[in-house]
Enzyme design. Structure first.
Site, PDB file in Angstrom:
ATOM      1  N   HIS A  70      13.460 -39.420  23.187  1.00 58.43           N
ATOM      2  CA  HIS A  70      14.747 -39.971  22.755  1.00 58.43           C
ATOM      3  C   HIS A  70      14.574 -41.009  21.625  1.00 58.43           C
ATOM      4  CE1 HIS A  70      16.209 -38.307  26.575  1.00 58.43           C
ATOM      5  NE2 HIS A  70      15.318 -39.027  27.207  1.00 58.43           N
TER       6      HIS A  70
HETATM    7  O1  RIB Z   1      18.693 -42.015  28.034  1.00 57.76           O
HETATM    8  C1  RIB Z   1      17.508 -42.263  27.344  1.00 57.76           C
HETATM    9  C2  RIB Z   1      17.465 -43.658  26.844  1.00 57.76           C
HETATM   10  O2  RIB Z   1      17.529 -44.561  27.955  1.00 57.76           O
HETATM   11  C3  RIB Z   1      16.152 -44.011  26.137  1.00 57.76           C
HETATM   12  O3  RIB Z   1      16.410 -44.993  25.174  1.00 57.76           O
HETATM   13  C4  RIB Z   1      15.307 -44.574  27.244  1.00 57.76           C
HETATM   14  O4  RIB Z   1      14.319 -45.487  26.764  1.00 57.76           O
HETATM   15  C5  RIB Z   1      16.327 -45.325  28.043  1.00 57.76           C
HETATM   16  O5  RIB Z   1      16.540 -46.588  27.414  1.00 57.76           O
END
Ligand code: RIB
Ligand code: CA
Length: 341
Positions: free
Chosen positions: A266
Site C-alpha cells: 500500500h
Molecule cells: O490499509 C492499509 C493502510 O493501513 C497502510 O497504510 C497500512 O500501513 C495501514 O496504515
C-alpha cells in the site's frame, strides 16, 4: 529531474517502513520532514521506528515530529496483529540516538508549507489526523502545498478493517472527511491510492529474493509459508536482514488472513506515486466519507458522475502496473541496501 520535496506523514508500520526505504533510495526525493500519527502502532513508537530506519541507513538527519496520539473523535485503535508489537514485524532495529523534533506535526506541515509555498508534496500513508489538524489551523494549506498524495480508502472494493472501510480512514473518519472537504479547493486535487489498486500490488518471497540479490546480500534466502515463526534472516546485508524480518511478519499476517503468503504494498506504492504521478491512472471524483453509517462508518464514497452536484475533489488512482512498480522497488531499495552494506 529535480528532487521532489516531500512532507511525509506516517503510522510506521511495515509497509510505511518500505515506503520510507523507497524514498531514501535516491535523489528523486527530498525528505523535508517525517511526521508521525498513531495508527498501526502508537505515535511515539511510529516516531522511534522512523528515527531507527534513518539511522540504520546512515541517512543524514531528517526532522521526525510527533503528531496526534489519538484520533479527533473516536478512541484510538492500533493493529499490532498486522504489523507486530513495535510496528516493524520481527525486525529488531538498533535504538535510535537521534531525538524526536520539538515541533508538533501539524506545526511542521504549516510552517514548512509557508516557508516554501507551492513547492512541497504531502504524502500521507496513515490516518489523516495530522493533516486534518494542520488544515484546520491553516485553511490556506491546500494552496500552500503543491499537492497531497494519500494512501487510504477503497473504491467499489471491500475494506480491510470493516466490510466497506479501509484502515487509515477507519482509524479517524472525521479527519478524513475534513481533509477531503478542505482540499476540494486545491488546484492540484489530492491523489488517492485506495485498496482497489494497492491490493493488486503484492510483494512475494521471490521479490524479497530478488531484493537480496540486488543488494549483493548473502545468503540469498527464500521465505516460505511453513517456516517457523522463530526463523530469522541470516542476510549479510543489514538492510536486507531487517526488511526480511519485518516483511516475514507481514507475509504471515496476509497468509493467516486468507490472502496468501504475500504482502500488500500500500504505502510504497503511494510513495512512488508522490515521486511520479504518471505511474498511476487517475480518474476525477467527488469523494466523501461516511460518518454516521452503522455498518459503513469510515467508508470512502466516490461520486464519479456528479450525481451529488458537487465538483470533483480528488484524483482517484484507478489503475497501475504492479510488476513495473515492484521492479522499481527492487531496483531502488536493492541499491540503497547495497550502499549501506
Ligand atoms: O490499509 C492499509 C493502510 O493501513 C497502510 O497504510 C497500512 O500501513 C495501514 O496504515
Ligand atoms: Ca501506513
Amino acid at each position: 529531474m529535480a528532487a521532489v520535496p516531500l512532507l511525509v506523514d506516517v503510522d510506521t508500520g511495515i509497509d510505511d517502513s518500505l515506503a520510507l526505504l523507497y524514498l531514501l533510495a535516491g535523489p528523486e526525493a527530498e525528505l523535508v520532514a517525517i511526521t508521525c500519527t498513531a495508527g498501526n502502532v502508537p505515535a511515539r513508537q511510529v516516531a522511534t521506528n522512523n528515527l531507527a530506519w534513518l539511522e540504520l541507513c546512515s541517512h543524514p538527519p531528517v526532522e521526525v515530529a510527533l503528531g496526534a496520539e489519538v484520533p479527533i473523535v473516536q478512541a484510538l485503535m492500533t493493529t499490532e496483529e498486522t504489523h507486530g508489537p513495535q510496528g516493524i514485524g520481527y525486525a529488531e532495529l538498533p535504538a535510535p540516538t537521534r531525538s524526536i523534533s520539538e515541533r508538533h506535526a501539524a506545526q511542521v506541515w504549516i510552517e514548512e508549507a509557508r516557508r516554501r509555498p507551492g513547492e512541497l508534496t504531502g504524502l500521507v500513508t496513515g490516518p489523516l489526523t495530522n493533516l486534518a489538524l494542520a488544515v484546520t489551523l491553516e485553511p490556506d494549506l491546500p494552496h500552500l502545498l503543491r499537492r497531497v498524495v494519500l494512501m487510504g480508502g477503497a473504491f467499489n472494493h471491500p475494506g480491510n478493517t470493516a466490510p466497506t472501510t479501509e484502515w487509515n480512514i477507519a482509524v479517524d473518519p472525521e479527519a478524513a472527511k475534513i481533509v477531503f472537504d478542505r482540499f476540494a479547493v486545491a488546484v492540484n486535487r489530492p491523489i488517492v491510492c485506495g485498496l482497489d489498486v494497492t491490493e493488486r500490488i503484492a510483494l512475494t518471497p521471490e521479490h524479497l529474493r530478488r531484493l537480496a540479490e540486488a543488494a549483493g546480500s548473502t545468503p540469498v534466502e527464500l521465505l516460505r509459508p511453513d517456516d517457523g515463526d522463530d526463523d530469522r534472516s541470516r542476510a549479510s546485508n543489514v538492510v536486507i536482514k531487517q526488511v526480511s524480518d519485518a516483511v516475514r511478519f507481514y507475509l504471515q499476517f496476509h497468509r493467516d488472513s486468507g490472502r496468501g503468503f504475500i504482502a500488500h504494498m500500500h504505502d510504497p506504492f503511494a510513495a512512488a506515486v508522490a515521486l511520479d504521478p504518471t505511474i498511476a491512472v487517475l480518474r476525477p471524483a467527488t469523494v466523501d466519507v461516511e460518518l454516521a453509517g452503522t455498518l459503513t462508518r469510515g467508508q470512502t464514497v466516490a461520486d464519479w458522475d456528479g450525481l451529488w452536484g458537487r465538483q470533483p475533489n480528488a484524483e482517484v488512482v484507478v489503475d497501475a502496473d504492479p510488476a513495473a512498480f515492484l521492479d522499481a522497488f527492487i531496483e531502488r531499495v536493492g541499491a540503497l541496501a547495497r550502499r549501506v552494506g
